[in-house]
Write a protein that holds these residues in place. Structure first.
Motif, PDB file in Angstrom:
ATOM      1  N   GLY A 273     -10.609  36.314  11.718  1.00 54.29           N
ATOM      2  CA  GLY A 273     -10.457  37.697  12.085  1.00 54.29           C
ATOM      3  C   GLY A 273      -9.271  38.222  12.755  1.00 54.29           C
ATOM      4  O   GLY A 273      -8.757  39.238  12.995  1.00 54.29           O
ATOM      5  N   ILE A 274      -8.538  37.019  13.383  1.00 59.22           N
ATOM      6  CA  ILE A 274      -7.407  37.460  14.430  1.00 59.22           C
ATOM      7  C   ILE A 274      -6.481  38.201  13.639  1.00 59.22           C
ATOM      8  O   ILE A 274      -5.703  39.410  14.022  1.00 59.22           O
ATOM      9  N   LEU A 275      -5.831  37.802  12.569  1.00 61.22           N
ATOM     10  CA  LEU A 275      -4.824  38.611  11.578  1.00 61.22           C
ATOM     11  C   LEU A 275      -5.350  39.603  11.254  1.00 61.22           C
ATOM     12  O   LEU A 275      -4.596  40.857  11.307  1.00 61.22           O
ATOM     13  N   LEU A 276      -6.440  40.262  10.776  1.00 51.82           N
ATOM     14  CA  LEU A 276      -7.051  41.147  10.319  1.00 51.82           C
ATOM     15  C   LEU A 276      -7.154  42.060  11.454  1.00 51.82           C
ATOM     16  O   LEU A 276      -6.748  43.394  11.508  1.00 51.82           O
ATOM     17  N   THR A 277      -7.484  41.694  12.741  1.00 52.84           N
ATOM     18  CA  THR A 277      -7.886  42.656  13.722  1.00 52.84           C
ATOM     19  C   THR A 277      -6.326  42.951  14.363  1.00 52.84           C
ATOM     20  O   THR A 277      -6.036  43.945  14.738  1.00 52.84           O
ATOM     21  N   LEU A 278      -5.467  42.203  14.442  1.00 56.85           N
ATOM     22  CA  LEU A 278      -4.281  42.351  15.128  1.00 56.85           C
ATOM     23  C   LEU A 278      -3.535  43.291  14.472  1.00 56.85           C
ATOM     24  O   LEU A 278      -2.911  44.376  14.436  1.00 56.85           O
ATOM     25  N   GLY A 279      -3.489  43.263  12.938  1.00 55.17           N
ATOM     26  CA  GLY A 279      -2.911  44.116  11.897  1.00 55.17           C
ATOM     27  C   GLY A 279      -3.684  45.606  12.147  1.00 55.17           C
ATOM     28  O   GLY A 279      -2.880  46.603  12.167  1.00 55.17           O
ATOM     29  N   ALA A 280      -4.809  45.569  12.240  1.00 49.35           N
ATOM     30  CA  ALA A 280      -5.635  47.021  12.411  1.00 49.35           C
ATOM     31  C   ALA A 280      -5.224  47.436  13.817  1.00 49.35           C
ATOM     32  O   ALA A 280      -5.216  48.720  14.048  1.00 49.35           O
ATOM     33  N   ASP A 281      -4.919  46.464  14.948  1.00 52.44           N
ATOM     34  CA  ASP A 281      -4.645  47.017  16.111  1.00 52.44           C
ATOM     35  C   ASP A 281      -3.264  47.688  16.222  1.00 52.44           C
ATOM     36  O   ASP A 281      -3.229  48.896  16.802  1.00 52.44           O
ATOM     37  N   VAL A 282      -2.503  47.217  15.526  1.00 46.54           N
ATOM     38  CA  VAL A 282      -1.010  48.061  15.681  1.00 46.54           C
ATOM     39  C   VAL A 282      -0.594  48.623  14.332  1.00 46.54           C
ATOM     40  O   VAL A 282       0.618  49.351  14.503  1.00 46.54           O
ATOM     41  N   ALA A 283      -1.620  48.785  13.499  1.00 48.99           N
ATOM     42  CA  ALA A 283      -1.280  49.849  12.463  1.00 48.99           C
ATOM     43  C   ALA A 283      -1.293  51.358  12.782  1.00 48.99           C
ATOM     44  O   ALA A 283      -2.200  51.627  13.748  1.00 48.99           O
ATOM     45  N   PRO A 284      -0.557  52.262  12.192  1.00 44.26           N
ATOM     46  CA  PRO A 284      -0.738  53.734  12.689  1.00 44.26           C
ATOM     47  C   PRO A 284      -1.928  54.196  12.204  1.00 44.26           C
ATOM     48  O   PRO A 284      -2.475  53.559  10.917  1.00 44.26           O
ATOM     49  N   ARG A 285      -2.760  54.893  12.921  1.00 47.72           N
ATOM     50  CA  ARG A 285      -4.063  55.014  12.695  1.00 47.72           C
ATOM     51  C   ARG A 285      -4.154  56.193  11.698  1.00 47.72           C
ATOM     52  O   ARG A 285      -5.141  56.328  10.761  1.00 47.72           O
TER      53      ARG A 285
END
Length: 408
Positions: free
Chosen positions: A331-343
């Motif tokens: 889940g690290i790549l999924l989570t980091l991508g969601a963290d830095v993606a524009p909301r």
């Protein structure tokens, strides 16, 4: 309906992955060329991200997943009756291409609907469903190989699982509509109060930015944190490529290789939710660093055991170490991508993020193949250990800069 299709597809894919180099060898490939065929899976995922993003925006998640399932059936048929190595490599490529559509559809769906304070656990659970399939799949493959002659039974199993996915996403309840209705009811019951979470329906297609324009707009985070993500993806792909090739190289049969890979997947799967707990409670870096360091150590240690008399024992042991490292990265790549993606509009960014991270996964088997051809498989394992170490340093440098600290 959120996790079920992912689990079914991963189950079928997990049954086939350990057999790819074995079938490639039967069709005339040596160790280095078999690694190229294995890389077709991750190359397909890389190439599939951009059209998958466009498909999700235009026709929706369900039709995209159903179309991807139909493409898997085409790849399954090609793999079953492949007359030569080239056709089999194309079949593996098509399976990887379809996997990108499944992954991107679910990633974008959950990024816009999961509150940030338990985002890592939710996305780790999504990663865990994939790991469950990768864990069970090789054991199913080993059982099928023990019952049926040849190596085609796991490919038939992938076709059956894919057919189940198509039926599920076409005729099962639509989670996107269900969650949109729940969100509307919550807004009405709270007298229009905004919760602050992106729980609304899909963003209109007209408001979406292009993937390449998004890459340029967010080039700073992509060229730094995205490169760290690519190194993790490379280590994961190298694990999938090297372990079956290593077993083949030291003289193990397909059934034994499938069992060892399955045990490594069991350890991997057992740790998926722990990764989400760690990320939500202590921060993303506390899961990323141990995962990268363990995978680096596993590759480096494995690289010096090939010619030992106890090579099969070391193979099983370091496959387990790599399983621990990979499990901690769930889940690290999924989570980091969601963290830095524009909301407000995450889909184009996530397409860029997944393209970059998958580029690392696509390059790793090619690098393994090239180093194996020029030097040996042991040198290839050592090189991937160094890549993982460099990735650990990149996470240490860039995660604190770009990722907000969130506590559960």
């Amino acid at each position: 309906m959120i996790y079920g299709p992912t689990l079914l597809f991963a189950l079928g894919e997990g049954a086939v992955i350990p057999l790819i180099p074995v079938i490639a060898e039967r069709l005339g490939a040596d160790i280095a060329l078999a690694a190229v065929v294995v890389s077709a899976l991750t190359v397909g995922q890389l190439v599939g991200n951009l059209p998958a993003g466009a498909a999700v925006a235009r026709i929706g998640e369900r039709l995209t997943m159903a179309s991807a399932g139909a493409l898997v059936l085409v790849g399954t048929a090609a793999a079953l009756w492949a007359p030569n190595l080239a056709v089999f490599a194309v079949a593996v490529f098509l399976i990887g291409l379809s996997a990108a559509a499944f992954g991107l559809a679910r990633h974008a769906f959950m990024t816009t609907r999961v509150p940030i304070h338990f985002r890592a656990r939710a996305l780790s659970l999504l990663g865990g469903t994939f790991r469950l399939g990768i864990f069970i799949g090789p054991f199913v493959s080993a059982a099928l190989l023990a019952i049926f002659p040849g190596e085609t039974a796991p490919i038939w199993f992938l076709g059956v699982c894919t057919l189940g996915v198509i039926l599920l996403v076409l005729f099962g309840p639509d989670p996107e509509k269900g969650l949109a209705a729940e969100a509307a009811e919550q807004r009405v019951s709270s007298d229009g109060e905004d919760s602050g979470e992106p729980v609304t329906g899909s963003i209109p297609v007209s408001e979406r930015a292009g993937v390449f324009r998004t890459m340029w707009q967010y080039r700073r985070v992509l060229s730094r944190l995205g490169v760290a993500a690519a190194s993790l993806s490379a280590a994961r792909a190298a694990r999938q490529a090297i372990l079956p090739l290593w077993g083949l190289s030291i003289g193990l049969d397909g059934q034994t290789i499938a069992l060892v890979v399955g045990i490594s997947g069991a350890i991997d799967f057992a740790l998926f939710y722990a990764s989400g707990q760690v990320m939500d409670r202590f921060g993303r870096l506390w899961a990323a660093l141990p995962a990268m360091i363990l995978m680096a150590g596993g590759f480096l240690a494995l690289s010096v055991t090939h010619d030992l008399g106890t090579a099969p024992m070391w193979f099983a042991m370091f496959a387990a170490v790599l399983g621990v490292g990979n499990g901690l990265s769930s889940g690290i790549l999924l989570t980091l991508g969601a963290d830095v993606a524009p909301r407000d509009d995450p889909a184009p960014f996530l397409g860029s993020w997944r393209t970059l991270s998958d580029a690392g996964g696509a390059a790793a088997p090619l690098l393994v193949s090239a180093i194996t051809a020029v030097f040996s498989l042991s040198w290839a394992a050592g090189a991937m250990g160094l890549v993982a170490l460099l990735g650990a340093g990149a996470f240490l440098r860039w995660v604190p800069m770009f990722v907000p600290r969130v506590k559960a």
